[in-house]
Design a protein around this motif. Structure first.
Motif, PDB file in Angstrom:
ATOM      1  N   ILE A   1      30.160  20.983   3.695  1.00  0.00           N
ATOM      2  CA  ILE A   1      29.872  20.591   2.313  1.00  0.00           C
ATOM      3  C   ILE A   1      28.482  19.982   2.211  1.00  0.00           C
ATOM      4  O   ILE A   1      27.710  20.299   1.303  1.00  0.00           O
ATOM      5  CB  ILE A   1      30.938  19.609   1.806  1.00  0.00           C
ATOM      6  CG1 ILE A   1      32.293  20.301   1.702  1.00  0.00           C
ATOM      7  CG2 ILE A   1      30.537  19.028   0.453  1.00  0.00           C
ATOM      8  CD1 ILE A   1      33.445  19.370   1.362  1.00  0.00           C
ATOM      9  N   LEU A   2      28.141  19.100   3.141  1.00  0.00           N
ATOM     10  CA  LEU A   2      26.820  18.469   3.121  1.00  0.00           C
ATOM     11  C   LEU A   2      25.713  19.501   3.284  1.00  0.00           C
ATOM     12  O   LEU A   2      24.703  19.468   2.561  1.00  0.00           O
ATOM     13  CB  LEU A   2      26.731  17.415   4.215  1.00  0.00           C
ATOM     14  CG  LEU A   2      25.352  16.779   4.440  1.00  0.00           C
ATOM     15  CD1 LEU A   2      24.822  16.141   3.160  1.00  0.00           C
ATOM     16  CD2 LEU A   2      25.409  15.767   5.574  1.00  0.00           C
ATOM     17  N   ALA A   3      25.878  20.429   4.212  1.00  0.00           N
ATOM     18  CA  ALA A   3      24.861  21.465   4.413  1.00  0.00           C
ATOM     19  C   ALA A   3      24.690  22.313   3.158  1.00  0.00           C
ATOM     20  O   ALA A   3      23.566  22.670   2.780  1.00  0.00           O
ATOM     21  CB  ALA A   3      25.242  22.343   5.606  1.00  0.00           C
ATOM     22  N   TYR A   4      25.800  22.617   2.497  1.00  0.00           N
ATOM     23  CA  TYR A   4      25.734  23.379   1.249  1.00  0.00           C
ATOM     24  C   TYR A   4      24.967  22.593   0.190  1.00  0.00           C
ATOM     25  O   TYR A   4      24.122  23.145  -0.531  1.00  0.00           O
ATOM     26  CB  TYR A   4      27.144  23.691   0.759  1.00  0.00           C
ATOM     27  CG  TYR A   4      27.193  24.449  -0.549  1.00  0.00           C
ATOM     28  CD1 TYR A   4      27.169  25.840  -0.580  1.00  0.00           C
ATOM     29  CD2 TYR A   4      27.253  23.773  -1.771  1.00  0.00           C
ATOM     30  CE1 TYR A   4      27.201  26.541  -1.778  1.00  0.00           C
ATOM     31  CE2 TYR A   4      27.284  24.457  -2.975  1.00  0.00           C
ATOM     32  CZ  TYR A   4      27.259  25.831  -2.980  1.00  0.00           C
ATOM     33  OH  TYR A   4      27.278  26.514  -4.173  1.00  0.00           O
ATOM     34  N   ALA A   5      25.241  21.298   0.079  1.00  0.00           N
ATOM     35  CA  ALA A   5      24.569  20.469  -0.922  1.00  0.00           C
ATOM     36  C   ALA A   5      23.069  20.377  -0.659  1.00  0.00           C
ATOM     37  O   ALA A   5      22.258  20.419  -1.586  1.00  0.00           O
ATOM     38  CB  ALA A   5      25.189  19.080  -0.956  1.00  0.00           C
ATOM     39  N   LEU A   6      22.684  20.242   0.595  1.00  0.00           N
ATOM     40  CA  LEU A   6      21.257  20.194   0.937  1.00  0.00           C
ATOM     41  C   LEU A   6      20.561  21.499   0.560  1.00  0.00           C
ATOM     42  O   LEU A   6      19.469  21.490  -0.025  1.00  0.00           O
ATOM     43  CB  LEU A   6      21.081  19.909   2.425  1.00  0.00           C
ATOM     44  CG  LEU A   6      21.317  18.471   2.882  1.00  0.00           C
ATOM     45  CD1 LEU A   6      21.412  18.407   4.403  1.00  0.00           C
ATOM     46  CD2 LEU A   6      20.193  17.564   2.378  1.00  0.00           C
TER      47      LEU A   6
ATOM     48  N   ASP B   1      20.115  14.700   9.655  1.00  0.00           N
ATOM     49  CA  ASP B   1      20.652  14.407  10.987  1.00  0.00           C
ATOM     50  C   ASP B   1      22.149  14.681  11.025  1.00  0.00           C
ATOM     51  O   ASP B   1      22.662  15.246  11.998  1.00  0.00           O
ATOM     52  CB  ASP B   1      20.383  12.941  11.343  1.00  0.00           C
ATOM     53  CG  ASP B   1      18.922  12.664  11.649  1.00  0.00           C
ATOM     54  OD1 ASP B   1      18.162  13.648  11.821  1.00  0.00           O
ATOM     55  OD2 ASP B   1      18.547  11.483  11.708  1.00  0.00           O
ATOM     56  N   VAL B   2      22.855  14.290   9.984  1.00  0.00           N
ATOM     57  CA  VAL B   2      24.304  14.504   9.941  1.00  0.00           C
ATOM     58  C   VAL B   2      24.628  15.990   9.804  1.00  0.00           C
ATOM     59  O   VAL B   2      25.527  16.516  10.470  1.00  0.00           O
ATOM     60  CB  VAL B   2      24.926  13.710   8.784  1.00  0.00           C
ATOM     61  CG1 VAL B   2      26.426  13.998   8.679  1.00  0.00           C
ATOM     62  CG2 VAL B   2      24.695  12.221   8.960  1.00  0.00           C
ATOM     63  N   ALA B   3      23.885  16.677   8.931  1.00  0.00           N
ATOM     64  CA  ALA B   3      24.189  18.079   8.638  1.00  0.00           C
ATOM     65  C   ALA B   3      23.965  18.996   9.836  1.00  0.00           C
ATOM     66  O   ALA B   3      24.547  20.079   9.904  1.00  0.00           O
ATOM     67  CB  ALA B   3      23.341  18.562   7.459  1.00  0.00           C
ATOM     68  N   THR B   4      23.147  18.571  10.785  1.00  0.00           N
ATOM     69  CA  THR B   4      22.848  19.423  11.947  1.00  0.00           C
ATOM     70  C   THR B   4      23.710  19.079  13.156  1.00  0.00           C
ATOM     71  O   THR B   4      23.456  19.563  14.257  1.00  0.00           O
ATOM     72  CB  THR B   4      21.365  19.316  12.326  1.00  0.00           C
ATOM     73  OG1 THR B   4      21.018  17.930  12.512  1.00  0.00           O
ATOM     74  CG2 THR B   4      20.484  19.909  11.242  1.00  0.00           C
ATOM     75  N   HIS B   5      24.737  18.244  12.970  1.00  0.00           N
ATOM     76  CA  HIS B   5      25.647  17.895  14.064  1.00  0.00           C
ATOM     77  C   HIS B   5      27.074  18.274  13.679  1.00  0.00           C
ATOM     78  O   HIS B   5      27.822  17.441  13.160  1.00  0.00           O
ATOM     79  CB  HIS B   5      25.566  16.402  14.395  1.00  0.00           C
ATOM     80  CG  HIS B   5      24.300  16.009  15.081  1.00  0.00           C
ATOM     81  ND1 HIS B   5      23.131  15.807  14.393  1.00  0.00           N
ATOM     82  CD2 HIS B   5      24.019  15.797  16.400  1.00  0.00           C
ATOM     83  CE1 HIS B   5      22.171  15.472  15.259  1.00  0.00           C
ATOM     84  NE2 HIS B   5      22.684  15.456  16.467  1.00  0.00           N
ATOM     85  N   PRO B   6      27.473  19.526  13.892  1.00  0.00           N
ATOM     86  CA  PRO B   6      28.836  19.962  13.539  1.00  0.00           C
ATOM     87  C   PRO B   6      29.887  19.095  14.219  1.00  0.00           C
ATOM     88  O   PRO B   6      29.747  18.704  15.365  1.00  0.00           O
ATOM     89  CB  PRO B   6      28.881  21.404  14.061  1.00  0.00           C
ATOM     90  CG  PRO B   6      27.450  21.840  14.142  1.00  0.00           C
ATOM     91  CD  PRO B   6      26.667  20.608  14.482  1.00  0.00           C
ATOM     92  N   GLY B   7      30.933  18.795  13.478  1.00  0.00           N
ATOM     93  CA  GLY B   7      32.013  18.002  14.029  1.00  0.00           C
ATOM     94  C   GLY B   7      31.822  16.510  13.902  1.00  0.00           C
ATOM     95  O   GLY B   7      32.698  15.733  14.284  1.00  0.00           O
TER      96      GLY B   7
END
Length: 240
Positions: free
Chosen positions: A143-148, A128-134
Protein backbone atom coordinates in the motif's frame (compact mmCIF):
# COMPACT_ATOMS: atom_id res chain seq x y z
CA UNK A 1 -5.06 -18.37 14.95
CA UNK A 2 -7.83 -20.02 12.90
CA UNK A 3 -8.86 -18.27 9.74
CA UNK A 4 -12.46 -17.07 9.44
CA UNK A 5 -13.51 -16.34 5.85
CA UNK A 6 -17.26 -16.54 6.47
CA UNK A 7 -17.64 -12.76 6.77
CA UNK A 8 -15.88 -9.73 5.37
CA UNK A 9 -14.61 -6.96 7.64
CA UNK A 10 -14.42 -3.47 6.14
CA UNK A 11 -11.51 -1.41 7.42
CA UNK A 12 -10.15 2.05 6.74
CA UNK A 13 -6.43 2.89 6.71
CA UNK A 14 -4.57 6.09 5.91
CA UNK A 15 -1.16 6.81 4.42
CA UNK A 16 0.12 10.06 5.89
CA UNK A 17 2.85 11.99 4.08
CA UNK A 18 4.76 14.87 5.65
CA UNK A 19 7.93 16.56 4.41
CA UNK A 20 10.75 16.60 6.95
CA UNK A 21 14.49 17.25 6.67
CA UNK A 22 16.65 14.21 6.06
CA UNK A 23 18.86 13.76 9.16
CA UNK A 24 21.95 13.25 7.00
CA UNK A 25 21.52 15.83 4.23
CA UNK A 26 18.95 18.31 5.54
CA UNK A 27 16.97 18.02 2.30
CA UNK A 28 13.21 17.57 2.56
CA UNK A 29 12.07 13.96 2.29
CA UNK A 30 8.77 12.16 2.73
CA UNK A 31 7.99 10.77 6.18
CA UNK A 32 4.99 8.95 7.58
CA UNK A 33 3.71 7.84 10.98
CA UNK A 34 3.27 4.14 11.70
CA UNK A 35 1.49 2.46 14.60
CA UNK A 36 2.93 -0.50 16.49
CA UNK A 37 0.36 -3.31 16.70
CA UNK A 38 -0.45 -4.42 20.25
CA UNK A 39 -2.36 -7.60 19.35
CA UNK A 40 -2.29 -10.47 16.89
CA UNK A 41 -2.04 -10.83 14.00
CA UNK A 42 1.38 -9.22 13.56
CA UNK A 43 1.70 -8.14 17.19
CA UNK A 44 4.70 -5.84 17.62
CA UNK A 45 4.96 -4.96 13.93
CA UNK A 46 4.36 -1.53 12.43
CA UNK A 47 1.23 -0.72 10.44
CA UNK A 48 -0.59 2.18 8.85
CA UNK A 49 -3.01 4.08 11.08
CA UNK A 50 -6.50 2.67 10.76
CA UNK A 51 -9.02 0.15 11.99
CA UNK A 52 -12.46 -1.37 11.36
CA UNK A 53 -15.12 0.93 9.98
CA UNK A 54 -17.43 2.12 12.74
CA UNK A 55 -21.06 1.07 12.51
CA UNK A 56 -22.35 4.65 12.23
CA UNK A 57 -19.36 6.19 10.41
CA UNK A 58 -18.79 7.05 6.81
CA UNK A 59 -15.41 6.20 5.34
CA UNK A 60 -13.80 9.63 5.55
CA UNK A 61 -15.02 10.15 9.11
CA UNK A 62 -13.46 6.83 10.11
CA UNK A 63 -10.15 7.83 8.52
CA UNK A 64 -10.15 11.17 10.34
CA UNK A 65 -11.08 9.59 13.68
CA UNK A 66 -8.36 6.94 13.60
CA UNK A 67 -5.78 9.54 12.55
CA UNK A 68 -6.73 11.80 15.42
CA UNK A 69 -6.72 8.97 17.98
CA UNK A 70 -3.42 7.41 16.89
CA UNK A 71 -1.34 10.37 15.72
CA UNK A 72 -3.12 13.53 16.84
CA UNK A 73 -3.28 14.68 13.24
CA UNK A 74 -6.30 16.59 11.95
CA UNK A 75 -5.14 17.30 8.39
CA UNK A 76 -6.94 19.60 5.97
CA UNK A 77 -6.24 17.37 2.95
CA UNK A 78 -7.73 13.87 2.82
CA UNK A 79 -8.38 11.88 -0.35
CA UNK A 80 -9.43 8.31 -1.02
CA UNK A 81 -6.50 6.46 -2.58
CA UNK A 82 -7.54 2.89 -3.43
CA UNK A 83 -9.31 -0.23 -2.15
CA UNK A 84 -7.25 -3.32 -1.23
CA UNK A 85 -9.07 -6.62 -0.89
CA UNK A 86 -6.85 -9.61 -1.69
CA UNK A 87 -8.30 -12.72 -0.10
CA UNK A 88 -5.22 -13.56 1.98
CA UNK A 89 -4.14 -10.06 3.04
CA UNK A 90 -5.04 -10.91 6.65
CA UNK A 91 -4.20 -14.33 8.12
CA UNK A 92 -7.16 -14.44 10.53
CA UNK A 93 -10.15 -13.14 8.57
CA UNK A 94 -11.22 -11.62 5.26
CA UNK A 95 -10.54 -7.86 5.40
CA UNK A 96 -11.16 -5.28 2.70
CA UNK A 97 -9.44 -1.95 3.36
CA UNK A 98 -10.42 1.39 1.89
CA UNK A 99 -7.22 3.39 1.99
CA UNK A 100 -7.02 7.16 2.19
CA UNK A 101 -4.00 9.39 1.96
CA UNK A 102 -3.34 12.76 3.52
CA UNK A 103 -0.66 15.34 2.87
CA UNK A 104 0.42 17.21 5.97
CA UNK A 105 1.51 20.82 6.24
CA UNK A 106 4.44 21.76 8.48
CA UNK A 107 2.18 23.35 11.11
CA UNK A 108 0.00 20.22 11.25
CA UNK A 109 3.12 18.06 11.55
CA UNK A 110 4.39 20.19 14.43
CA UNK A 111 1.08 19.81 16.27
CA UNK A 112 1.31 16.03 16.00
CA UNK A 113 4.87 16.05 17.37
CA UNK A 114 3.67 17.94 20.45
CA UNK A 115 1.00 15.34 21.23
CA UNK A 116 1.85 13.41 24.43
CA UNK A 117 1.32 9.71 25.06
CA UNK A 118 1.91 8.39 21.55
CA UNK A 119 4.33 5.65 22.62
CA UNK A 120 3.09 3.24 19.95
CA UNK A 121 3.45 5.76 17.11
CA UNK A 122 6.72 6.53 15.35
CA UNK A 123 7.65 8.45 12.21
CA UNK A 124 9.73 6.79 9.50
CA UNK A 125 11.29 7.86 6.20
CA UNK A 126 8.73 6.64 3.68
CA UNK A 127 11.14 5.34 1.03
CA UNK A 128 13.19 3.41 3.60
CA UNK A 129 10.07 1.55 4.73
CA UNK A 130 8.73 0.97 1.22
CA UNK A 131 11.96 -0.70 0.07
CA UNK A 132 12.00 -3.27 2.90
CA UNK A 133 9.35 -5.95 2.16
CA UNK A 134 7.96 -7.60 5.25
CA UNK A 135 8.72 -4.68 7.54
CA UNK A 136 5.05 -3.73 7.87
CA UNK A 137 2.05 -5.80 8.93
CA UNK A 138 -0.45 -7.18 6.42
CA UNK A 139 0.12 -5.79 2.90
CA UNK A 140 0.91 -2.29 4.14
CA UNK A 141 4.31 -2.21 2.40
CA UNK A 142 2.49 -2.73 -0.90
CA UNK A 143 0.00 0.00 0.00
CA UNK A 144 2.79 2.43 0.89
CA UNK A 145 4.67 1.74 -2.34
CA UNK A 146 1.46 2.32 -4.30
CA UNK A 147 0.86 5.62 -2.50
CA UNK A 148 4.41 6.83 -3.19
CA UNK A 149 4.11 6.00 -6.89
CA UNK A 150 0.72 7.72 -7.07
CA UNK A 151 1.98 10.87 -5.35
CA UNK A 152 5.05 11.13 -7.56
CA UNK A 153 2.94 10.73 -10.66
CA UNK A 154 0.21 13.12 -9.56
CA UNK A 155 2.59 15.92 -8.59
CA UNK A 156 3.74 16.10 -12.21
CA UNK A 157 0.29 16.89 -13.60
CA UNK A 158 -1.70 18.54 -10.78
CA UNK A 159 -1.19 21.22 -8.12
CA UNK A 160 -1.24 18.62 -5.32
CA UNK A 161 2.08 19.99 -4.04
CA UNK A 162 0.16 22.97 -2.62
CA UNK A 163 -1.38 20.65 0.00
CA UNK A 164 1.99 20.51 1.78
CA UNK A 165 2.13 24.31 2.11
CA UNK A 166 0.32 27.05 4.03
CA UNK A 167 -2.10 29.38 2.26
CA UNK A 168 0.77 31.69 1.22
CA UNK A 169 4.20 30.45 0.15
CA UNK A 170 7.26 31.43 -1.84
CA UNK A 171 8.25 29.77 -5.09
CA UNK A 172 11.38 28.45 -3.37
CA UNK A 173 9.18 26.75 -0.78
CA UNK A 174 7.03 25.27 -3.53
CA UNK A 175 10.12 24.05 -5.39
CA UNK A 176 11.39 22.40 -2.20
CA UNK A 177 8.15 20.39 -2.05
CA UNK A 178 8.61 19.16 -5.63
CA UNK A 179 12.24 18.28 -4.94
CA UNK A 180 11.35 16.44 -1.73
CA UNK A 181 8.62 14.39 -3.36
CA UNK A 182 10.50 13.65 -6.60
CA UNK A 183 13.86 13.14 -4.82
CA UNK A 184 15.86 15.22 -7.27
CA UNK A 185 16.94 18.86 -7.64
CA UNK A 186 15.13 21.21 -10.01
CA UNK A 187 16.67 24.21 -11.68
CA UNK A 188 15.30 27.30 -9.85
CA UNK A 189 15.01 29.56 -12.91
CA UNK A 190 13.33 26.91 -15.05
CA UNK A 191 11.00 25.96 -12.22
CA UNK A 192 9.91 29.56 -11.71
CA UNK A 193 9.31 30.06 -15.43
CA UNK A 194 7.34 26.84 -15.76
CA UNK A 195 5.13 27.31 -12.70
CA UNK A 196 4.25 30.90 -13.53
CA UNK A 197 3.45 29.93 -17.12
CA UNK A 198 1.03 27.25 -15.88
CA UNK A 199 -0.95 29.80 -13.88
CA UNK A 200 -1.57 27.46 -10.93
CA UNK A 201 -0.29 30.11 -8.51
CA UNK A 202 -0.95 33.82 -8.24
CA UNK A 203 0.95 36.57 -6.39
CA UNK A 204 -0.54 37.82 -3.13
CA UNK A 205 1.24 41.16 -3.29
CA UNK A 206 3.06 40.37 -0.04
CA UNK A 207 6.61 39.30 0.70
CA UNK A 208 8.29 36.92 3.13
CA UNK A 209 9.89 39.16 5.72
CA UNK A 210 12.82 38.34 7.98
CA UNK A 211 15.11 36.92 5.29
CA UNK A 212 18.77 37.90 4.93
CA UNK A 213 18.34 38.93 1.32
CA UNK A 214 15.66 40.63 -0.72
CA UNK A 215 12.26 39.50 0.65
CA UNK A 216 10.82 36.90 -1.76
CA UNK A 217 7.32 37.35 -3.14
CA UNK A 218 4.47 35.34 -1.68
CA UNK A 219 2.06 33.33 -3.81
CA UNK A 220 -1.13 31.35 -3.27
CA UNK A 221 -3.02 28.71 -5.19
CA UNK A 222 -5.04 30.06 -8.09
CA UNK A 223 -8.55 28.60 -7.63
CA UNK A 224 -9.38 29.28 -11.27
CA UNK A 225 -6.59 26.89 -12.28
CA UNK A 226 -6.94 24.32 -9.49
CA UNK A 227 -7.39 21.56 -12.06
CA UNK A 228 -4.83 22.85 -14.50
CA UNK A 229 -2.50 20.30 -16.06
CA UNK A 230 1.18 20.72 -15.29
CA UNK A 231 3.89 19.49 -17.60
CA UNK A 232 6.68 18.62 -15.18
CA UNK A 233 8.25 15.36 -16.37
CA UNK A 234 8.41 12.65 -13.71
CA UNK A 235 11.91 11.51 -14.65
CA UNK A 236 13.86 14.61 -15.51
CA UNK A 237 14.35 18.21 -14.51
CA UNK A 238 11.80 20.83 -15.49
CA UNK A 239 12.62 21.84 -19.06
CA UNK A 240 13.38 25.41 -20.02
Amino acid sequence: MPSDRSAVTLAVSTVVFALRPDPATGALTLWLPLVRRIREPYEGMWALPGGPLGEDEDLAASARRTLDVTTGLQPHYLEQLYCFGDVDRSPSQRVVSVVYWTLVRADEDASALERPGAENVEWFAADDVATHPGRLAFDHTTILAYALDRLRAKITYSPIAHAFLPAEFTLAELRAVYEGVLRRPLDPANFRRQILAQGTVEPTGGHREGTRHRPPALYRSNPARSRATLTIPADQEIPS
